[in-house]
Each structure stands twice: as structure tokens, then as C-alpha cells.
Motif scaffolding. Structure first.
Motif, PDB file in Angstrom:
ATOM      1  N   LEU A 177       0.833  -1.204   0.000  1.00 28.09           N
ATOM      2  CA  LEU A 177       0.000   0.000   0.000  1.00 28.09           C
ATOM      3  C   LEU A 177       0.868   1.255   0.000  1.00 28.09           C
ATOM      4  O   LEU A 177       2.032   1.220   0.398  1.00 28.09           O
ATOM      5  N   SER A 178       0.270   2.369  -0.395  1.00 28.86           N
ATOM      6  CA  SER A 178       0.987   3.646  -0.329  1.00 28.86           C
ATOM      7  C   SER A 178       0.989   4.137   1.119  1.00 28.86           C
ATOM      8  O   SER A 178       0.254   3.625   1.964  1.00 28.86           O
ATOM      9  N   GLY A 179       1.814   5.139   1.390  1.00 25.42           N
ATOM     10  CA  GLY A 179       1.941   5.646   2.762  1.00 25.42           C
ATOM     11  C   GLY A 179       0.600   6.077   3.332  1.00 25.42           C
ATOM     12  O   GLY A 179       0.254   5.748   4.463  1.00 25.42           O
ATOM     13  N   GLY A 180      -0.182   6.800   2.535  1.00 22.38           N
ATOM     14  CA  GLY A 180      -1.467   7.282   3.017  1.00 22.38           C
ATOM     15  C   GLY A 180      -2.432   6.142   3.283  1.00 22.38           C
ATOM     16  O   GLY A 180      -3.142   6.133   4.286  1.00 22.38           O
ATOM     17  N   GLN A 181      -2.428   5.151   2.375  1.00 24.98           N
ATOM     18  CA  GLN A 181      -3.306   4.000   2.562  1.00 24.98           C
ATOM     19  C   GLN A 181      -2.948   3.222   3.824  1.00 24.98           C
ATOM     20  O   GLN A 181      -3.808   2.709   4.528  1.00 24.98           O
ATOM     21  N   ARG A 182      -1.633   3.166   4.101  1.00 25.82           N
ATOM     22  CA  ARG A 182      -1.224   2.489   5.335  1.00 25.82           C
ATOM     23  C   ARG A 182      -1.754   3.210   6.562  1.00 25.82           C
ATOM     24  O   ARG A 182      -2.173   2.596   7.530  1.00 25.82           O
ATOM     25  N   LYS A 183      -1.731   4.556   6.506  1.00 25.27           N
ATOM     26  CA  LYS A 183      -2.274   5.332   7.624  1.00 25.27           C
ATOM     27  C   LYS A 183      -3.751   5.007   7.812  1.00 25.27           C
ATOM     28  O   LYS A 183      -4.228   4.817   8.934  1.00 25.27           O
ATOM     29  N   LEU A 184      -4.468   4.951   6.679  1.00 30.76           N
ATOM     30  CA  LEU A 184      -5.892   4.627   6.749  1.00 30.76           C
ATOM     31  C   LEU A 184      -6.096   3.237   7.323  1.00 30.76           C
ATOM     32  O   LEU A 184      -6.952   3.019   8.178  1.00 30.76           O
TER      33      LEU A 184
END
Lengths: 313, 479, 328
Positions: A177-184
């Protein structure tokens, strides 16, 4: 909706609260007393008294090294204070192990996202659930004992993934996943256990600006469905935009508290930030332009830390 | 971009493969050169119908005793044999059972007696297809039995058996190798003597383990092949003195250089490519295990299992107050202290040293400030392996001889020293090593001497329980 | 060279007690490393304790079932002693403590002080503890041939030991298969990825790591029992190289896979016997002695381990895609 009323009332009750550091709140969820932690003689955290109001979004801000993350670590059992006690939802949690803190309903995320890279998104989510009898070694051997609960968990996970728009990725490895998706994902995973208090450590750091808006939406959604939120953030625009109450830390101490608009105009707060963000008017929208710069810095810092962590597993 | 990365990867992999081949070639050539010089290997090989009875006569002070007649009785016959230059006599037997081994005391080297005369005519059980062994120790008159040696239970030495042709690799079990210092003759105070030998051993161990600590500090890698680098030093010095007739000081220099070159090669051919490919630290550690396994067997292949003394003959002992120390040991400690001081000064005072510490602290930040991290790491490998080799020579001088598994037996003590001192802290490693040295030697007061290494490991575990960051390490910030 | 004989030898060794013992030990190590990410460098210590537990209790007069229980109990106690203090510390401490502890077990086992119980460095001969196991065999005392392999039915390296051993391996695989696909296994994999994250989700990471350490150690102990039932208990035959071989086997087959350890063990012993036999046949004995051939075999094992990490880190059965993701 009664939930909305509760939130509204909690927010309104904050108007009457004095703007002094360590002020008592009408309906506190987390109360910390005399929490002190020093590293090599330097007081990283030295909080005399702090209360976090239930059902609202509280932001914890302060310059780098103010002790925000260390305070998070202490509250959630990831670090031990030299002295101090704190009560969460009526339960004293001083000296309690991190896993029991989470079980008590105080769930956190990390500044450097801890997505479990070599597990799928759905497995990540399932791991967040509680009361799965199959997590006991002996029960695990007999599938019928845990399969029904597993179905419930999966349904709940899918619902959350849909809400966070990750359902299409459920079978991908979290590491892809991308960094933002990981945060989500990390946030969604934290919600699997229906926590009373969610503690987010820099939810915006390293997130693609396109995702910022939806992340903000998710955080206010959390509050509106009855979850209390405490978060650490450097992005002043975000703090100003979504928080109901702001706590400012500097050199380990709480130096100011109040609603976002008032706090950011406070001379003590501006002084605390001097050196970090010189001539900027805190919370000014002009900062949005600089947001990229701040993010890039945070990202670089995060990467450097991740590198060192990799070296020393 | 991806294709490029791919290409880079295959090139790196190929280089790593080629490097391995090269290492092997180098090793094989040395073995061919070495082969003619080696004395005839053990003449007896156990198989399904035979067993070997290996008798060793040796002195803790002077090494193997040659020309001693031993008699083996049992299985319906009696056989006599004479020990060779390595103090060994090997007698093949074709029947299982108990055999009686007797040493002819009149053939012992002049000025020596059996340490434990009561244990002469020892009974050794023999199983077909295996080797059985018995070690007789000889000492100067007056030192037999008595309180200057290890506990009586251990005096008749260990016996060792090893399955043949089976599926197990057995490290020959000579781990009781005692230092010259620990059992000095009359005129010494036992406790003072043990403290002295502990200090000496600790300082030498510090030198040998310092390199592993530097590598851990700069790259986070626990190098399990560090023991083999120590053996390499001892063996190179052994070859230099015994085969090439070089003077001892030159042998020490040659061994150190050999270690440094191997360290450079290891980094260049294996670890630098692995780092470039982003191979995890656990995987790199397993690579070092592979190296250790290959290295250990290679040494066994090249030099056999017998001890290889660097300097033959007796070194004169010097009386210092209540203690005695041999000239060899004094020389070793002197060199070790000078080198340790030099390394400490380099790390703390020079630009290079500061750069190294910066890399240890935070490689990304160091790279950002213009430090060439890779060349620092390469330098650390060179220094680390050189120090290990030097330490190997000095330890071999102190313990009287080296062996194929010399370094690997010391590996855990070195790890213990590093961990005790605090992983990644160079000064800590020295303190840790001295503690380990003292524990190893002083434990013989209460424990049988074959458990003395175990005692050091117990101390390691105990210290970790009380102070996980080691004696001098910093507590870590979590989160 | 007689290739038929060579292949028979390879087949005998591949299916033999050593391969079984290593397969069990590698299954245990897989629970530690492949599943939980624990770096146990002392699996040989668990095996040795299992072997001593079985042999010493049998010699003391314990029946077969009790001897097995003692072996398992010894591993459980060892795992608790090692794990309770160290599993709260950083990962590399466990590696150092386990390797040190395994060496302590070996040194104490071979110490002259314990000769009465453990036989010191000479160990305990097979005949002194094998009888209860061999008496439990339903097979008649005979020699049976299956294909090219002819073995005694009950003595030492026998059909009986193979039947029991492979049954144990099969059960262990089923057990691990069930656990890997359970929520319990999911928690372990989470710990392997990032234990702080799992802690933050309310799981008692310490307890799970301890369970994994104990469970893997028990399989190690069972491996140790099978190992010595074919020969004798000897401290030095279960030293550090055994742990290293077990790691090679695990990585060869593929960590974190169910059948990887078994396949790894079969191939490891098959290849080793083949190389040795081939060299013995191909190179005259006056160029390379029998011992030297054996040593070359071990050098090759070390090099194989290095090449595996360099070229195929996921092993034979591992998933390349899973490994390619750098755990952050």
C-alpha cells in the motif's frame, strides 16, 4: 441522533472551561497526574496535570522534542514513567502493560505506520478484533470453536474497509500500500476493537495531500459516532480545522490549553514554537502552502528513523 | 529503471558468487601448498569392524609429550605404542569392551611425572565404529594432584568419542584447554595467580572481540564467523613460524595482515553486495553462520584436528611478587594493550574515528553529512578482521596452541563479552571481556575446569536479566 | 563407482532417523522463526535436553510414555527459563542467550561432574535406553527389505523407528498446518512483522512469544529423542553445528511454509550423502581420506547456506512475493 447530541453537549461544555494549563474538564476520559519521564537527565515529559474531555477531538501540539510522542508512549504503556499516575475511564492505568491498555479501550496508532507488511489488508484488520477465542493456542486447534466469531470479525472488517475505501485491496499485502493508505489501514485496524479513545500519532505525516481531506473526514466521523480522539499533529491547518480543544506542550510541559482559535493566538504558544516555525502565524492558512515542506521534513525524518530501526532490529 | 535495478542485482549476485569461488580457490591452493609439510595424519580410522583408541600424553605447560610408551590391554591381547610429535598414539582394536591403558612412567620426558599417578592404568570403554580417547597429563614434579591444578575429577582429562561416517558432525571436544598461567608451579598464591590469568585472558579476549563489536556497531550485524577469523590468525601464525620459519614478530604481522585482507574480501565480495540489495540483517547473519560452518570445516580439512602450537618449547616464567607469568603471555598482553589503546585513541581523537562513530550512531544522518558510509564500513571490516586475527595469534600464544575450532570455541565468550559491555559500545566490550576473563579463571575455584566456559555464559545470562543494556550500554528510547 | 549402491545409501539416509530428527527440529524452528520471528540459535540445546530427558529417565526405570513426557517437560522448562527473562528484550538478545544456553547444556552434560547421570563426554550408549522403545514395537525381530533398502525391524536404525518418526513428522505438520491457519497463527505472524503494532491492538505479545518458544522447543526435543534412538546420547553430537544445520534445512525448504522443513531435511541429507559417496567413489582414497571427504561435505553445506540467502532467500517452497516486501 443521541450520539450527536452527546457530542454537541460535550463540545459546548468546553466553552465554560478556563484557558489555563491543566484545567479540569466537565467530563474527563483520561486524567494524568504528575507524569514525569527523563532521558539522561533531560525531562522529556513533565506533566503536572492534564485532563482529556470525553467525546471531543483534542489535539496535542508542540515543537519537535516537546515530548508529545513520549507522552503517548507513557499513556499507552509503551514506556514507563519515572513517577506519575493516570486514570482512564475510571481505571488507573499506571504501570499497566501496553496490551492491557489497549484492551481497556485506549488504542493508538504510530507516527511511523506499523502496517504488518507481509500480511494481507484483511488479515491486518482481523488482527485488530477482540474476543476471538481462536487466539488461544488450544482453541485454535478446533476450528468450529472459532469459525463463527471469525465470520463476524470478517464482516465487520469488510464494513470498515469499505468505509475507508480499502475494500478493493483486501487481499493485497499491506506492504504494497501507499503511505497514506497504510495510515488509513492502521486507523481502520484500530477501530476493529471499538475503542473508547483513539490516540493518533501524526496521522497526516507523509500522507499524500489528495488523501488529507478524506482522512480529516474519517477523524470527525469517529467523534460523531461517539469515539473520543486525541491526536498529535504538526499540520496546524488540520489542528485548527478539526479539533475542539488544543493542548500545547513545550519542553515536556503543558504550556497552554484552549479552543484552537484562541490557543494559536496565544503569545506563550508562539514563543514555544519560535525556532521551529519562525515568523509564521500559527494556524494561518498560508501554512497550507508550507504544509508540503513540513510534510517533506517529517517524511525525511521518518525515513531516517526507519532506516536506523532497520539496522537495529 | 526496474531493468536497471534488476541488472544491478544480478551483477551483484554474480560478484558475490565469484567472490565465494575465489575464496575457495585461495583456500584450496593454500591447502595444496600446505599438504607436503604435514605430518602423516592419524593412521587409524574407525569403521564398522574397528575402533580407534587414541591416547594423548600432554603437559599443560610444555604441550604434547612425544616418545612415551603406552600399553593397551584387553580384547584378548596387549599392544604397545609410542606417542608421536603431537603426543598421540593411536591403537586400532577390533573388539568392543573395556581396555586398560597404562603409561610407562619411565618413558615420560625428563623432569615430568604424571599429574595423577593414581589414574594410570585407566579403563576405557570401546565401542566398534567409534574413536575412544584418554588424555594423560604430565606436570613438573611437585605439582601432581595438589591444589594448583583443577579439581581432581578433571585431572585425568576428558575422553572423547566420535561417531564415524554417520550423519553427525562432531566438534572434537578439547575445550578444557588450560592456560599456562592458571596452573603455575610452586611459589605462587593460587588466588592472585587466577586473578592474573583472568586479567590476561580478558585483555586478549577484548582485543579479539573488539572487531565483532565494531561491526555490530556500524552495520548491526552479529558476525558468527568472527571466531573463524580468530582461528585464521592463529593458524596463519602457526604456518608462518612452523612451516615458513619466520620470526614470531613477523608471524604476528603476517597473521594480522592476512586477517585484514580476508576482512576486506568478505565485505567486498559478500556483505557490501548484500547491503546494496537491501538484504535484511537477519539474512546477513545467517550468511555469517554459513561462513562459520564452511570456515570451520575448511580449517579441519586443512590442518586436521590436532593442536597446532605456534611456538614449541617452554617459555621462561617470570616471578612477579606472588604470581608467575610466562614470557609469551607477557608479550601477548603488551601487544594487546598497545593495540587496544591505539584503537581507542583512533576512535575518539581522529576524524576517521569520529566518522566511524557517526556511522554507528545513525548511518542515514552520517551519509547526509557527507561521510562515505560504505568506505567506513569497508574500513571497519578490515580493522575488525585484522584485530580478530591478531587476537587469535595472541590468544594462541597464551593458551599454548591453536586448533581448527579454536576460534569457534571462543566465539561465545566473545559474544558474551560484547553483550556484557553493551552491544555496540567499544569501551564496554573491553570491560565485558575482562569480566568474562576473570569469571572463567576464578570459576575453577568452585567448579570443575571443564565447566569454566559455561560459567561465563551463565554470568552473561544473569547480567542480561539485571541490566539488559549491558554494563556500559545506554538504555534505549522506545517508540 | 556403484551408482545403485550410492542411490540406495542416499535413499536410506533421506528416510532415516537423522533426517526425521532434523525435520522435527526444523518444524520447531519454523514455529520460532518462520512464524513468530524469534531467532533461536540454540535448537540443538532443546534436542539435547530432550535426548537426555528420554535416556536418563528410561535408565532410571521410567516406562516409554513417561520418558517421552520427561523429554517434552525438559524442553518446556528450558524454554520457560530462556524465554521468561529474554522475550521482553530486543530480538538479538534471544539469539545470544539461546546459543549460550545450548552451549551451557552441552558443557554441563559432558562435564565430568555429571558422569554418573549423563555419562560425561562419553555419553550414554544406545543399548542402555533403547529397550523400552524397541519392546513397544509390534514387529517381529527380523530384517525386512523394501525395494533396495534392507533394515532391521526393531534394532537402532530400524523400520520401527522410521515408522514412529515419520508418524511424528506427519502429526507435527498437521498440527502446524492447523495453527498457521488459525487466529493464533495470525497473531504470531503479526508479531513477526511488528510486535509493537500487535501490542497496540491489545494482544499479550510476551505470552504469545513464550507459547511459540515452548512449542517449537518441544518439537526440537522430540527430534532429539528420535536422533538418539538411532545411536547414543552424546553431548558433542548435538552441539552448535546441529543448530546451524537446522537453520540451513529450514531456509532450504522455505521458512513460514508447512512442508518446507520436511522437504529441506530430506534434500539436505540426501544431497550430503550423495556428495560424500560420489567423492569417495570418484576420488582415490590416497588423495582424499574418508574424513576429508566428510569435511568437504560440511564446507559445501556452509556454502549452500550462503548461496541460498544470496540467490533464493525464500527457499524452495517459499513465496518470493511475500519475501520481496521489505518489512518496515
Amino acid at each position: 441522533m443521541p450520539a450527536e447530541q452527546v457530542v454537541d453537549q460535550a463540545r459546548r461544555s468546553l466553552h465554560a472551561v478556563a484557558r489555563t494549563p491543566g484545567v479540569p474538564k466537565p467530563d474527563p476520559l483520561l486524567v494524568a497526574d504528575g507524569v514525569r519521564r527523563s532521558f539522561g537527565g533531560v525531562n522529556a515529559v513533565d506533566v503536572d496535570h492534564l485532563e482529556v474531555q470525553k467525546h471531543v477531538i483534542t489535539a496535542l501540539i508542540g515543537p519537535n522534542g516537546a515530548g508529545k510522542t513520549t507522552f503517548f508512549n507513557l499513556m499507552t504503556g509503551f514506556d514507563r514513567p519515572d513517577t506519575g499516575s493516570w486514570v482512564f475511564d475510571g481505571t488507573p492505568l499506571g504501570g499497566v502493560a501496553a496490551s492491557r491498555v489497549a484492551k481497556a479501550g485506549m488504542v493508538r496508532t504510530f507516527q511511523l505506520t506499523k502496517a504488518l507488511a507481509r500480511m494481507t489488508v484483511l488479515e491486518n484488520m482481523r488482527l485488530g478484533a477482540r474476543d476471538q477465542p481462536g487466539e488461544n493456542l488450544f482453541t485454535a486447534l478446533v476450528k468450529p470453536l472459532w469459525a463463527p466469531r471469525e465470520r463476524e470479525i470478517t464482516d465487520k472488517a469488510m464494513a470498515l474497509l469499505e468505509r475507508f475505501k480499502l475494500d478493493a485491496k483486501k487481499d493485497d499485502f499491506a506492504g504494497s500500500l501507499s503511505g497514506g493508505q497504510r495510515k488509513l489501514l492502521e486507523m481502520a485496524r484500530a477501530l476493529m476493537s471499538d475503542p473508547t479513545l483513539v490516540m493518533l500519532d501524526e496521522p497526516m505525516a507523509g500522507v499524500n495531500p489528495a488523501l488529507t481531506q478524506s482522512l480529516l473526514g474519517h477523524i470527525t466521523d469517529l467523534r460523531d459516532t461517539g469515539t473520543t480522539v486525541l491526536f498529535v499533529e504538526h499540520d496546524m491547518h488540520m489542528v485548527r480545522h478539526i479539533s475542539d480543544w488544543v493542548v500545547v506542550m513545550a519542553q515536556g510541559q503543558v504550556v497552554a490549553e484552549g479552543p484552537p482559535g484562541e490557543v494559536m493566538a496565544d503569545q506563550a504558544v508562539i514563543d514555544a514554537y519560535l525556532g521551529a516555525h519562525h515568523d509564521t502565524d500559527l494556524g494561518d492558512d498560508a501554512l497550507l502552502d508550507e504544509g508540503g515542506v513540513i510534510d517533506a521534513e517529517a517524511e525525511a525524518e521518518a525515513e531516517a528513523e526507519a532506516d536506523t530501526e532497520e539496522k537495529k532490529p | 529503471m526496474r531493468a536497471l535495478a534488476c541488472l544491478d542485482r544480478t551483477v551483484a549476485a554474480r560478484r558475490a558468487g565469484a567472490g565465494l569461488l575465489l575464496l575457495l580457490l585461495v583456500a584450496l591452493t593454500t591447502s595444496l601448498v600446505a599438504a607436503p609439510a604435514r605430518a602423516a595424519a592419524a593412521p587409524c580410522t574407525p569403521d564398522s569392524g574397528t575402533a580407534c583408541l587414541n591416547i594423548t600424553v600432554t603437559s599443560p605447560d610444555t604441550g604434547p609429550a612425544a616418545g612415551v610408551t603406552v600399553t593397551v590391554e584387553g580384547g584378548g591381547g596387549e599392544v604397545s605404542a609410542t606417542t608421536d610429535a603431537t603426543g598421540r598414539a593411536s591403537v586400532p582394536v577390533t573388539e568392543a569392551g573395556d581396555y586398560t591403558v597404562t603409561v610407562d612412567e619411565s618413558t615420560l620426558p625428563a623432569g615430568t611425572v604424571l599429574r595423577d599417578p593414581a589414574a594410570n592404568a585407566a579403563t576405557v570403554p570401546v565401542v566398534l565404529g567409534r574413536s575412544a580417547g584418554r588424555i594423560f597429563q604430565v606436570v613438573p614434579p611437585g605439582a601432581e594432584g595438589g591444589d594448583s591444578g583443577p579439581a581432581p575429577g578433571a585431572t585425568d582429562g576428558g575422553t572423547s568419542t566420535s561417531p564415524s561416517g554417520g550423519a553427525t558432525q562432531t566438534a572434537p571436544a578439547d575445550e578444557t584447554g588450560e592456560s599456562a598461567e592458571a596452573n603455575a608451579g610452586p611459589g605462587t598464591n593460587r588466588y592472585a595467580q587466577l586473578v592474573l590469568s583472568g586479567l590476561v585472558f580478558g585483555v586478549l579476549l577484548a582485543l579479539a572481540s573488539l572487531g565483532a563489536n565494531l561491526i555490530y556497531g556500524t552495520t548491526g550485524l552479529s558476525n558468527f564467523a568472527h571466531g573463524e577469523l580468530v582461528t585464521l590468525g592463529g593458524m596463519t601464525a602457526f604456518m608462518a613460524v612452523q612451516w615458513w620459519d619466520l620470526p614470531l614478530w613477523l608471524a604476528i604481522v603476517v597473521a594480522t595482515l592476512a586477517g585484514a585482507v580476508v576482512g576486506w574480501l568478505l565485505n567486498q565480495l559478500i556483505f557490501a553486495p548484500l547491503r546494496r540489495r537491501g538484504v535484511g540483517i537477519t539474512q546477513q547473519m545467517i550468511v555469517t553462520i554459513g561462513l562459520a560452518l564452511a570456515g570451520l570445516s575448511l580449517f579441519l580439512f586443512l590442518y586436521g584436528a590436532q593442536p597446532a602450537p605456534i611456538v614449541s618449547g617452554i617459555s621462561a616464567r617470570i616471578q612477579l611478587g606472588p604470581v608467575q607469568i610466562s614470557g609469551q603471555s607477557l608479550l601477548s598482553v603488551g601487544v594487546a594493550v598497545v593495540v587496544l589503546a591505539a584503537v581507542a585513541l583512533t576512535l575518539s581523537r581522529t576524524r576517521l574515528g569520529r566518522a566511524t562513530r557517526a556511522v554507528s550512531d545513525n548511518p542515514a544522518l552520517a551519509a547526509a553529512t557527507g561521510i562515505k558510509v560504505e568506505s567506513i564500513i569497508s574500513g571497519v571490516w578490515v580493522v575488525s578482521a585484522g584485530l580478530a586475527s591478531l587476537g587469535g595469534v595472541l590468544l594462541a600464544l597464551y593458551l599454548n596452541s591453536t586448533r581448527f575450532n579454536f576460534g569457534s570455541t571462543l566465539l561465545l565468550l566473545m559474544f558474551a563479552a560484547i553483550t556484557l559491555g553493551g552491544l555496540g559500545s567499544p569501551l564496554g566490550a573491553v570491560v565485558g571481556a575482562v569480566v568474562i576473563g576473570l569469571v572463567v579463571e576464578l570459576s575453577t575455584i568452585v567448579l570443575p575446569s571443564d565447566m569454566r566456559y559455561a560459567s561465563a555464559l551463565v554470568i552473561l545470562i544473569l547480567v542480561l536479566l539485571i541490566r539488559p543494556q549491558g554494563i556500559l550500554g545506554r538504555a534505549e528510547r522506545i517508540g | 563407482m556403484d551408482f545403485g549402491q550410492l542411490l540406495t545409501n542416499v535413499l536410506t539416509e533421506m528416510t532415516g532417523p537423522t533426517a526425521i530428527a532434523y525435520a522435527l527440529a526444523a518444524i520447531g524452528l519454523n514455529i520460532h522463526f518462520g512464524l513468530t520471528g524469534l531467532i533461536n540459535m540454540g535448537q540443538a540445546g532443546f534436542m539435547l535436553l530432550g535426548a537426555y530427558g528420554f535416556a536418563v529417565s528410561t535408565i532410571a526405570g521410567a516406562p516409554l510414555w513417561l520418558a517421552f513426557l520427561v523429554a517434552i517437560g525438559a524442553a518446556v522448562v528450558f524454554a520457560l527459563i530462556l524465554g521468561l527473562p529474554t522475550l521482553k528484550l530486543r530480538g538479538d538478545y534471544l539469539a545470544i542467550v539461546t546459543i549460550a544456553a545450548a552451549e551451557i547444556v552441552r558443557m554441563v552434560g559432558r562435564s565430568t561432574a555429571l558422569t554418573e547421570i549423563t555419562g560425561g563426554s562419553e555419553g550414554l550408549t544406545g543399548n542402555s535406553f533403547k529397550s523400552t522403545f524397541q519392546d513397544a514395537s509390534p514387529l517381529p525381530d527380523d530384517r525386512w527389505a523394501l525395494g533396495p533398502v534392507t533394515l532391521a525391524t526393531n534394532a537402532s536404525n530400524s523400520w520401527w523407528l522410521r515408522i514412529v518418526g515419520w508418524t511424528l513428522v506427519l502429526l507435527a505438520c498437521l498440527f502446524v498446518w492447523r495453527l498457521v491457519r488459525s487466529p493464533w497463527g495470525r497473531v504470531l505472524r503479526g508479531i513477526r512483522e511488528d510486535e509493537d503494532a500487535v501490542r497496540a491492538l491489545g494482544k499479550n505479545v510476551y505470552s504469545y512469544k513464550l507459547q511459540a518458544l515452548v512449542l517449537g522447543g518441544v518439537f526440537g526435543a522430540l527430534g532429539g529423542v528420535v536422533f538418539v534412538l538411532a545411536s547414543s546420547v552424546q553431548a558433542d553430537s548435538l552441539g552448535r553445528p546441529v543448530t546451524f544445520n537446522t537453520w540451513t534445512i529450514l531456509l532450504l525448504g522455505g521458512a513460514a511454509t508447512v512442508l518446507g522443513p520436511v522437504l529441506g531435511s530430506l534434500l539436505f541429507w540426501g544431497a550430503l550423502v550423495f556428495v560424500r559417496g560420489f567423492l569417495r567413489g570418484a576420488v582415490p582414497a590416497d588423495v582424499l581420506s574418508v574424513q576429508q571427504v566428510e569435511q568437504i561435505g560440511w564446507v559445501l553445506v556452509g556454502i549452500t547456506l550462503i548461496l541460498l540467502i544470496v540467490f533464493r532467500p525464500q527457499g524452495i517452497l517459499g513465496d518470493k512475493k511475500e519475501l520481496a516486501i521489505n518489512a518496515r
